[in-house]
Design a protein around this motif. Structure first.
Motif, mmCIF file in Angstrom:
data_model
loop_
_atom_site.group_PDB
_atom_site.id
_atom_site.type_symbol
_atom_site.label_atom_id
_atom_site.label_comp_id
_atom_site.label_asym_id
_atom_site.label_seq_id
_atom_site.Cartn_x
_atom_site.Cartn_y
_atom_site.Cartn_z
ATOM 1 N N UNK A 83 -15.880 -17.082 81.178
ATOM 2 C CA UNK A 83 -15.495 -16.130 82.225
ATOM 3 C C UNK A 83 -14.272 -15.328 81.800
ATOM 4 N N UNK A 84 -13.284 -15.989 81.197
ATOM 5 C CA UNK A 84 -12.096 -15.281 80.738
ATOM 6 C C UNK A 84 -12.440 -14.280 79.644
ATOM 7 N N UNK A 85 -13.323 -14.651 78.731
ATOM 8 C CA UNK A 85 -13.746 -13.747 77.667
ATOM 9 C C UNK A 85 -14.500 -12.568 78.246
ATOM 10 N N UNK A 99 -14.743 -6.878 79.712
ATOM 11 C CA UNK A 99 -14.977 -5.869 80.753
ATOM 12 C C UNK A 99 -13.748 -4.973 80.924
ATOM 13 N N UNK A 100 -12.551 -5.564 80.882
ATOM 14 C CA UNK A 100 -11.324 -4.774 80.999
ATOM 15 C C UNK A 100 -11.181 -3.832 79.807
ATOM 16 N N UNK A 101 -11.516 -4.294 78.605
ATOM 17 C CA UNK A 101 -11.430 -3.436 77.424
ATOM 18 C C UNK A 101 -12.441 -2.306 77.517
ATOM 19 N N UNK A 102 -13.637 -2.596 78.031
ATOM 20 C CA UNK A 102 -14.652 -1.558 78.200
ATOM 21 C C UNK A 102 -14.180 -0.503 79.193
ATOM 22 N N UNK A 103 -13.598 -0.932 80.300
ATOM 23 C CA UNK A 103 -13.102 0.032 81.292
ATOM 24 C C UNK A 103 -11.953 0.858 80.732
ATOM 25 N N UNK A 104 -11.088 0.252 79.923
ATOM 26 C CA UNK A 104 -9.980 0.990 79.324
ATOM 27 C C UNK A 104 -10.501 2.039 78.352
#
Length: 133
Positions: A107-109, A114-119
């Motif tokens: 889940x953390x990975x 997902x955060x890197x994709x949004x950035x």
């Protein structure tokens, strides 16, 4: 994979991990419960041996020995089966909690990906829609 910026953990960090369930204490607790359960099974085994000896000494003769021997064998077989069942029970709980830890890491990975994709998506300039003629 542990984070690279992890520093030496102090006692305050350990207390915080225990209070917030970031660190599970189930592994050591299950080991303690396992050994305690083996002690109970050993007491059962000793009581079976004592019962068999008591049956053998109750009356003199071959009849009491013929009764004591199956009691001894059956009791020791049951004690052996209890040891195996207790081990399987404790391993089941350890496996469940390890699955939980693995799911937490996944889940953390996933959240980090997902955060890197949004950035990356926000960093790209917005493309104008292609006009269709």
């Amino acid at each position: 994979m542990p984070p690279a910026n992890k520093t030496k953990r102090g006692s305050n960090s350990l207390l915080w991990d225990l209070l917030t369930f970031d660190r599970l204490v189930t592994g050591p607790v299950i080991h303690f419960i396992y050994w305690a359960g083996l002690g109970v099974v050993a007491l059962f085994g000793f009581s079976v041996v004592g019962a068999a000896v008591g049956l053998a000494l109750k009356e003199p003769g071959v009849g009491s020995l013929l009764l004591a021997f199956p009691v001894l064998i059956a009791g020791l077989l049951v004690a052996g089966a209890l040891v195996l069942l207790w081990r399987a029970f404790c391993e089941f709980y350890v496996a469940i909690f390890r699955i939980s830890e693995d799911l937490r890491a996944l889940r953390q990975t996933s959240d980090a990906d997902h955060a890197a994709f949004l950035a990356r998506r926000q960093a790209q300039p917005a493309e104008a829609p292609a006009s269709q003629d």
